[in-house]
Design a protein around this motif. Structure first.
Motif, PDB file in Angstrom:
ATOM      1  N   SER A 196      16.386 -21.417 -18.150  1.00 44.81           N
ATOM      2  CA  SER A 196      16.643 -20.187 -17.417  1.00 44.81           C
ATOM      3  C   SER A 196      15.914 -20.267 -16.072  1.00 44.81           C
ATOM      4  N   THR A 197      16.312 -19.419 -15.146  1.00 45.41           N
ATOM      5  CA  THR A 197      15.701 -19.463 -13.820  1.00 45.41           C
ATOM      6  C   THR A 197      14.195 -19.239 -13.896  1.00 45.41           C
ATOM      7  N   SER A 198      13.786 -18.318 -14.773  1.00 43.32           N
ATOM      8  CA  SER A 198      12.347 -18.039 -14.841  1.00 43.32           C
ATOM      9  C   SER A 198      11.588 -19.208 -15.468  1.00 43.32           C
ATOM     10  N   LEU A 249      13.625 -12.836 -11.817  1.00 44.77           N
ATOM     11  CA  LEU A 249      14.551 -13.969 -11.699  1.00 44.77           C
ATOM     12  C   LEU A 249      15.604 -13.843 -12.784  1.00 44.77           C
ATOM     13  N   ASP A 250      16.804 -13.406 -12.364  1.00 45.57           N
ATOM     14  CA  ASP A 250      17.933 -13.297 -13.309  1.00 45.57           C
ATOM     15  C   ASP A 250      17.565 -12.514 -14.564  1.00 45.57           C
ATOM     16  N   ARG A 294       7.708 -11.500  -9.785  1.00 43.00           N
ATOM     17  CA  ARG A 294       8.964 -11.970  -9.200  1.00 43.00           C
ATOM     18  C   ARG A 294      10.034 -11.978 -10.271  1.00 43.00           C
ATOM     19  N   LEU A 325       5.279 -19.847  -5.124  1.00 39.63           N
ATOM     20  CA  LEU A 325       6.091 -19.171  -6.123  1.00 39.63           C
ATOM     21  C   LEU A 325       7.479 -18.880  -5.568  1.00 39.63           C
ATOM     22  N   ALA A 330      10.940 -20.547  -6.975  1.00 39.51           N
ATOM     23  CA  ALA A 330      12.023 -19.673  -7.411  1.00 39.51           C
ATOM     24  C   ALA A 330      13.308 -20.016  -6.666  1.00 39.51           C
ATOM     25  N   GLU A 368      14.791 -12.058 -16.053  1.00 40.80           N
ATOM     26  CA  GLU A 368      13.456 -12.376 -16.557  1.00 40.80           C
ATOM     27  C   GLU A 368      12.501 -12.354 -15.358  1.00 40.80           C
ATOM     28  N   SER A 369      11.255 -12.682 -15.604  1.00 46.56           N
ATOM     29  CA  SER A 369      10.327 -12.619 -14.474  1.00 46.56           C
ATOM     30  C   SER A 369       9.147 -13.556 -14.667  1.00 46.56           C
ATOM     31  N   THR A 393      11.426 -21.943 -12.916  1.00 46.93           N
ATOM     32  CA  THR A 393      10.428 -21.618 -11.895  1.00 46.93           C
ATOM     33  C   THR A 393       9.024 -21.922 -12.407  1.00 46.93           C
TER      34      THR A 393
END
Lengths: 217, 87
Positions: free
Chosen positions: A153-155, B14-15, B12, A180, A184, B17-18, A158
């Motif tokens: 997933s993107t998180s 992100l889609d 932050r 960060l 991202a 989630e964070s 990241t």
């Protein structure tokens, strides 16, 4: 640094960064354009500070962050293998270099201005002609019983990028914030997958096949 | 219960989630979608009861389970120094 343990302290502020190790001090300007030896006597420690972590920090201040990764060029695009030392990225990069072209090892610099491209020569870059290739995939290496690919997933992607950024423990809060945001941005634009495989030579052909199939998509 | 988020934490999204970054400790944390919504509502300084009620309208979960999960999340975030709680 340089393969030997050193005690390293960093201080960051409005006047730049100071790196201190073994009573030797290096200063880096806030824009990362200059690295200055503030010690009176040249020494191996100073050389390591300036060409190692000092260089990495200076690059970060210029918007280029370095990651623990090796890279291979496949069909005019770059594929990166990310992981800490000893996780197999160099071995995998060298093996895949027999089929494709190994373009870098250990340190992957990426810039905010040329996302996914190598912006400058780094010690293990084999040829500057690969500097303009776009980044197609980033694989996060993990050990497992089978060869498997899992899209992050993107998180999670990241977080993985953040954790594999070289030198980030030296960053002051404003640079951490930039890091960060940068990670991202990469996670949102470049597919990042977890590549799990058994850490044995006999499995590397299967890994190569999985990457071949994945990069064709 | 009132919740105060640490001012030294970067958030932050992100889609859905964070990622949280504690600028003091340089520790990073990830939040799932419900955790992310909790943090967003806490940023608006809603008390716990209001956050609980709002999340009940957004997610298919029973009140007791949500209450327990939120309490657990708050305890973890508090232990990590990312927020404080006033009863």
């Amino acid at each position: 640094m340089g393969g030997e343990p050193h005690f390293l302290t960093s201080y960051g502020g409005v006047d730049g960064y100071w790196l201190i190790s073994n009573f030797q001090t290096v200063h880096i300007t806030t824009n990362g354009q200059e690295i200055t030896n503030l010690s009176s006597t040249p020494s191996p420690t100073i050389t390591s500070l300036m060409s190692g972590v000092g260089f990495i920090l200076a690059l970060a201040l210029q918007g280029t962050f370095c990651f623990h990764a090796s890279t291979v060029a496949i069909n005019h695009q770059l594929v990166a293998f990310m992981g800490e030392s000893g996780k197999g990225k160099s071995t995998l990069g060298a093996f895949l270099g027999q089929m494709w072209t190994q373009t870098g090892d250990d340190v992957l610099p990426m810039s905010t201005y040329h996302m996914g491209r190598l912006d400058f020569p780094q010690p293990k870059l084999l040829s500057p002609k690969f500097m303009e290739l776009p980044m197609q995939r980033i694989y996060l290496l993990a050990e497992g019983e089978l060869v498997q690919l899992e899209t992050l997933s993107t998180s999670h992607a990241t977080l993985s990028l953040v954790r594999h950024t070289i030198g980030s423990r030296l960053f002051a809060p404003d640079l951490l914030e930039q890091q960060l945001a940068f990670c991202a941005g990469i996670a949102a634009t470049i597919p990042i997958k977890k590549l799990t495989y058994p850490r044995q030579w006999a499995w590397l052909p299967a890994v190569a096949e999985a990457i071949t199939q994945d990069t064709r998509l | 219960m009132n919740i105060s988020l640490s001012p030294r934490v970067l958030f932050r999204e992100l889609d859905g989630e964070s990622v949280l970054l504690d600028l003091h400790s340089q520790q990073y944390f990830g939040l799932d979608p419900i955790g992310t919504r909790f943090w967003q509502l806490a940023q608006q300084q809603y008390p716990f009861s209001q956050i609980h009620q709002q999340l009940l309208t957004e997610y298919l979960v029973d009140s007791e389970t949500l209450h327990h999960d939120l309490q657990e999340l708050i305890a973890q975030l508090q232990q990590a120094g990312l927020l404080t709680v006033q009863l």
